[in-house]
Design a protein around this motif. Structure first.
Motif, PDB file in Angstrom:
ATOM      1  N   VAL A  33      36.226  45.086  30.263  1.00  0.00           N
ATOM      2  CA  VAL A  33      36.684  46.057  31.257  1.00  0.00           C
ATOM      3  C   VAL A  33      35.522  46.523  32.128  1.00  0.00           C
ATOM      4  N   HIS A  34      34.355  46.712  31.526  1.00  0.00           N
ATOM      5  CA  HIS A  34      33.188  47.185  32.271  1.00  0.00           C
ATOM      6  C   HIS A  34      32.500  46.048  33.036  1.00  0.00           C
ATOM      7  N   GLU A  35      32.455  44.873  32.420  1.00  0.00           N
ATOM      8  CA  GLU A  35      31.756  43.740  33.025  1.00  0.00           C
ATOM      9  C   GLU A  35      32.542  43.102  34.163  1.00  0.00           C
ATOM     10  N   SER A  36      33.836  42.906  33.942  1.00  0.00           N
ATOM     11  CA  SER A  36      34.663  42.177  34.907  1.00  0.00           C
ATOM     12  C   SER A  36      36.116  42.638  34.799  1.00  0.00           C
ATOM     13  N   PRO A  37      36.481  43.658  35.561  1.00  0.00           N
ATOM     14  CA  PRO A  37      37.851  44.171  35.486  1.00  0.00           C
ATOM     15  C   PRO A  37      38.918  43.108  35.768  1.00  0.00           C
ATOM     16  N   GLU A  38      38.630  42.156  36.658  1.00  0.00           N
ATOM     17  CA  GLU A  38      39.604  41.111  36.967  1.00  0.00           C
ATOM     18  C   GLU A  38      39.850  40.222  35.754  1.00  0.00           C
ATOM     19  N   ARG A  39      38.781  39.844  35.080  1.00  0.00           N
ATOM     20  CA  ARG A  39      38.920  39.024  33.867  1.00  0.00           C
ATOM     21  C   ARG A  39      39.604  39.819  32.759  1.00  0.00           C
ATOM     22  N   ALA A  40      39.329  41.112  32.693  1.00  0.00           N
ATOM     23  CA  ALA A  40      39.983  41.960  31.686  1.00  0.00           C
ATOM     24  C   ALA A  40      41.482  42.014  31.946  1.00  0.00           C
ATOM     25  N   GLU A  41      41.863  42.145  33.204  1.00  0.00           N
ATOM     26  CA  GLU A  41      43.295  42.170  33.546  1.00  0.00           C
ATOM     27  C   GLU A  41      43.959  40.855  33.163  1.00  0.00           C
ATOM     28  N   ASP A  42      43.306  39.740  33.436  1.00  0.00           N
ATOM     29  CA  ASP A  42      43.831  38.426  33.066  1.00  0.00           C
ATOM     30  C   ASP A  42      43.975  38.312  31.546  1.00  0.00           C
ATOM     31  N   ALA A  43      42.985  38.803  30.825  1.00  0.00           N
ATOM     32  CA  ALA A  43      43.027  38.746  29.360  1.00  0.00           C
ATOM     33  C   ALA A  43      44.161  39.608  28.806  1.00  0.00           C
ATOM     34  N   ILE A  44      44.390  40.754  29.408  1.00  0.00           N
ATOM     35  CA  ILE A  44      45.486  41.622  28.964  1.00  0.00           C
ATOM     36  C   ILE A  44      46.820  40.923  29.187  1.00  0.00           C
ATOM     37  N   GLU A  45      46.963  40.229  30.300  1.00  0.00           N
ATOM     38  CA  GLU A  45      48.193  39.471  30.550  1.00  0.00           C
ATOM     39  C   GLU A  45      48.379  38.373  29.509  1.00  0.00           C
ATOM     40  N   LYS A  46      47.293  37.720  29.123  1.00  0.00           N
ATOM     41  CA  LYS A  46      47.361  36.675  28.091  1.00  0.00           C
ATOM     42  C   LYS A  46      47.761  37.274  26.740  1.00  0.00           C
ATOM     43  N   LEU A  47      47.175  38.401  26.401  1.00  0.00           N
ATOM     44  CA  LEU A  47      47.520  39.065  25.145  1.00  0.00           C
ATOM     45  C   LEU A  47      48.992  39.490  25.164  1.00  0.00           C
ATOM     46  N   SER A  48      49.447  39.981  26.283  1.00  0.00           N
ATOM     47  CA  SER A  48      50.849  40.358  26.429  1.00  0.00           C
ATOM     48  C   SER A  48      51.759  39.153  26.248  1.00  0.00           C
TER      49      SER A  48
END
Length: 168
Positions: A33-48
């Motif tokens: 979330v701190h390093e790369s919010p875009e990648r964090a958002e993508d990862a959250i979608e994958k987890l979902s």
């Protein structure tokens, strides 16, 4: 009774797998979330996606291989966040087997085992490979990792693997 036992065993297996994966993924997301919010958002979608899939498919005994491949590729993409360059994966599924029916979550169990007992235990880069093809009228699926040497005698002492082998 046999069907109920089968379903109870499958649910017990899933409950063992999910918390470990969820905690590791959430820890990885916290940093991301701190390093790369875009990648964090993508990862959250994958987890979902993984949790939607688990909920949707949990009542099914068999699912198309295509669905299981999507599940494990999403899982491996999330684990790549955790392991970085220490994890590479390769998936090669031949078109003639992509719609074959397989036991639900069977690949997930095997791939998770590769991560837990192979990749996570080494500091050097590791590879998880999955291949599926038809040979002599049968579908064959290979799940391999280049991690720690695994004593095959321990397979039946692992609840996840022994249950998987009883299902296939």
């Amino acid at each position: 009774l046999i069907q109920q036992k089968y379903e109870a065993d499958l649910m017990a297996l899933r409950s063992q797998i999910n918390p470990h994966f969820l905690f590791n993924t959430l820890n990885s997301l916290t940093e991301l979330v701190h390093e790369s919010p875009e990648r964090a958002e993508d990862a959250i979608e994958k987890l979902s996606f993984i949790f939607r899939y688990t909920t949707k498919e949990s009542s099914k005994n068999l699912v198309p291989l295509r669905n299981e491949i999507k599940l494990v590729s999403t899982y491996l993409e999330l684990e790549k966040i955790r392991f970085g360059d220490r994890l590479t994966f390769h998936i090669d599924v031949k078109p003639e087997v992509i719609d074959y029916q397989v036991p639900a979550f069977v690949l997930q169990t095997l791939v998770e085992n590769c991560i837990k007992h192979g990749i996570a235990k080494v500091l050097h880069p590791g590879i998880v490979s999955i291949s599926a093809f038809e040979e002599d009228g049968y579908m064959k699926v290979h799940v391999r990792d280049k991690g720690v040497f695994f004593d095959h005698c321990l397979i039946f002492k692992s609840s996840g693997l022994s249950y998987t082998f009883r299902r296939v």
